[in-house]
Design an enzyme around this catalytic site. Structure first.
Site, PDB file in Angstrom:
ATOM      1  N   CYS A   1       2.606  -5.926  10.270  1.00 19.31           N
ATOM      2  CA  CYS A   1       2.428  -4.971   9.171  1.00 19.31           C
ATOM      3  C   CYS A   1       3.835  -4.661   8.671  1.00 19.31           C
ATOM      4  O   CYS A   1       4.748  -4.436   9.481  1.00 19.31           O
ATOM      5  CB  CYS A   1       1.752  -3.714   9.700  1.00 19.31           C
ATOM      6  SG  CYS A   1       1.747  -2.325   8.537  1.00 19.31           S
ATOM      7  N   THR A   2       4.012  -4.652   7.366  1.00 15.47           N
ATOM      8  CA  THR A   2       5.374  -4.505   6.833  1.00 15.47           C
ATOM      9  C   THR A   2       5.943  -3.100   7.042  1.00 15.47           C
ATOM     10  O   THR A   2       7.137  -2.889   6.853  1.00 15.47           O
ATOM     11  CB  THR A   2       5.413  -4.883   5.335  1.00 15.47           C
ATOM     12  OG1 THR A   2       4.416  -4.122   4.628  1.00 15.47           O
ATOM     13  CG2 THR A   2       5.150  -6.366   5.147  1.00 15.47           C
TER      14      THR A   2
ATOM     15  N   CYS B   1       2.324  -6.879   1.838  1.00 13.83           N
ATOM     16  CA  CYS B   1       1.358  -6.133   2.648  1.00 13.83           C
ATOM     17  C   CYS B   1       0.454  -7.148   3.338  1.00 13.83           C
ATOM     18  O   CYS B   1      -0.249  -7.916   2.661  1.00 13.83           O
ATOM     19  CB  CYS B   1       0.542  -5.223   1.733  1.00 13.83           C
ATOM     20  SG  CYS B   1      -0.758  -4.312   2.570  1.00 13.83           S
ATOM     21  N   ASN B   2       0.491  -7.156   4.657  1.00 15.14           N
ATOM     22  CA  ASN B   2      -0.350  -8.094   5.412  1.00 15.14           C
ATOM     23  C   ASN B   2      -1.831  -7.829   5.160  1.00 15.14           C
ATOM     24  O   ASN B   2      -2.637  -8.747   5.066  1.00 15.14           O
ATOM     25  CB  ASN B   2      -0.080  -7.943   6.914  1.00 15.14           C
ATOM     26  CG  ASN B   2       1.291  -8.440   7.299  1.00 15.14           C
ATOM     27  OD1 ASN B   2       1.449  -9.582   7.707  1.00 15.14           O
ATOM     28  ND2 ASN B   2       2.301  -7.608   7.163  1.00 15.14           N
TER      29      ASN B   2
ATOM     30  N   SER C   1       0.832  -1.201   0.000  1.00 12.20           N
ATOM     31  CA  SER C   1       0.000   0.000   0.000  1.00 12.20           C
ATOM     32  C   SER C   1       0.870   1.256   0.000  1.00 12.20           C
ATOM     33  O   SER C   1       0.427   2.320  -0.411  1.00 12.20           O
ATOM     34  CB  SER C   1      -0.881   0.016   1.251  1.00 12.20           C
ATOM     35  OG  SER C   1      -0.055   0.016   2.404  1.00 12.20           O
TER      36      SER C   1
HETATM   37  N1  DGL Z   1       2.225  -2.507   4.990  1.00  9.16           N
HETATM   38  C1  DGL Z   1       0.804  -2.764   5.116  1.00  9.16           C
HETATM   39  C2  DGL Z   1       0.602  -4.054   5.887  1.00  9.16           C
HETATM   40  O1  DGL Z   1       1.509  -4.858   5.945  1.00  9.16           O
HETATM   41  C3  DGL Z   1       0.112  -1.569   5.650  1.00  9.16           C
HETATM   42  C4  DGL Z   1      -1.350  -1.539   5.370  1.00  9.16           C
HETATM   43  C5  DGL Z   1      -1.945  -0.167   5.351  1.00  9.16           C
HETATM   44  O2  DGL Z   1      -1.700   0.557   4.396  1.00  9.16           O
HETATM   45  O3  DGL Z   1      -2.714   0.147   6.282  1.00  9.16           O
HETATM   46  O4  DGL Z   1      -0.460  -4.318   6.410  1.00  9.16           O
END
Ligand code: DGL
EC number: 5.1.1.3
Length: 292
Positions: free
Chosen positions: A198-199, A88-89, A26
């Protein structure tokens, strides 16, 4: 933990071993996965797309996340990606099944490291920081049911954390206060392990360490994802041949890319331009087309 989808060898025709690995998030969080992939697979060319115009996904509805994930996956396939890492999780939790059905290349997704946390926790209390969307997803609930066993997981939505990383704030006083409000209750409950679900969150590791010291073991799955990617490339005969020196990843953003360039330079030591791209989707039609 990484997840993988099956794929048909026939659909990979023409991909070529030198074709790039597509990585998508994202926003900037997937750069933590890209960092691990570069360390594990230095010969692979990479295309990275940050959907920063629409981040954070954690505040979006499920259909929106699936729509964007599919559109970006299709765009990366058109750019010649031989495999897609959904770094992205939140996107994995909401849309991996759909995207897996529709894309003609192998996929690697990510999910919070519940299994390693349950294996490592001595106090049998572990915290999970992830987006609200990830935590309420059926996929995450199934993960807990499968692996939590006798370990109690304290699940905390990390409201505001993705936004902080997106503006390259990884250590301000406000950010540390927010983190403390999420982490102190976990410490008080006896947690000894924290899943970074979350990454974006691995970029907050120094700030988290300042608060929790050595009391929490941090579970970051980016290295496991890179290893899973390596297995998938090997299974499909897609590993790039050894190169003389690694090539720079190509960075794309649906936003202006300024923060992406800054974060890549300061935290990954990669100086590369970020190209702005328009990737329309059903829910975000191009300016000159009718809204869906
Ligand atoms: N890096 C995304 C994840 O791993 C973030 C998600 C978001 O944009 O809220 O969930």
């Amino acid at each position: 933990m990484p997840t993988e989808s099956p794929s048909s060898a026939a659909t990979l025709a023409g991909a070529g071993l030198r074709a790039p690995v597509g990585i998508f998030d994202s926003g900037l969080g997937g750069l933590s996965v890209l960092r691990a992939v570069r360390a594990q697979l230095p010969d692979e060319a990479m295309l990275y797309v940050a959907d920063s115009l629409y981040a954070p996904y954690g505040e979006r509805d499920d259909d929106f996340i699936a729509d964007r994930t599919l559109a970006i996956g299709e765009w990366l396939v058109k750019q010649g990606a031989k495999v897609l890492v959904v770094a992205c999780n939140t996107a994995t939790a909401q849309s991996i099944a759909l995207v897996r059905e529709k894309l003609p290349i192998p996929l690697v997704g990510v999910e919070p490291g519940v299994k390693p946390a349950a294996l490592q926790s001595k106090t049998r209390v572990a915290g999970v920081l992830a987006t609200q969307v990830t935590l309420r997803s059926a996929r995450f609930q199934a993960l807990l049911e499968r692996y939590a066993e006798d370990c109690r997981f304290l699940c905390q939505p990390g409201h505001g954390l993705v936004q902080a990383v997106e503006r390259c704030d990884v250590n301000s006083a406000e950010l540390r206060a927010l983190l403390r409000s999420y982490l102190q209750p976990m410490l008080d409950a006896g947690a000894d392990t924290l899943v970074l679900g979350c990454t974006h969150y691995p970029f907050l590791d120094a700030a988290i360490r300042d608060i929790v010291g050595d009391r929490l073991t941090l579970i970051d799955t980016s290295i496991a994802i890179a290893r899973q990617l390596e297995r998938v490339l090997d299974q499909h005969g897609l590993r790039a041949a050894p190169q003389n020196g690694s090539t720079l990843p190509r960075f794309y953003s649906t936003g202006d890319g300024a923060h992406q360039q800054q974060l890549a330079a300061t935290l990954l030591h990669i100086d590369a331009a970020v190209e702005r791209v328009l990737i329309p989707s059903r829910r975000t039609a191009a300016p000159d087309s009718q809204p869906a």
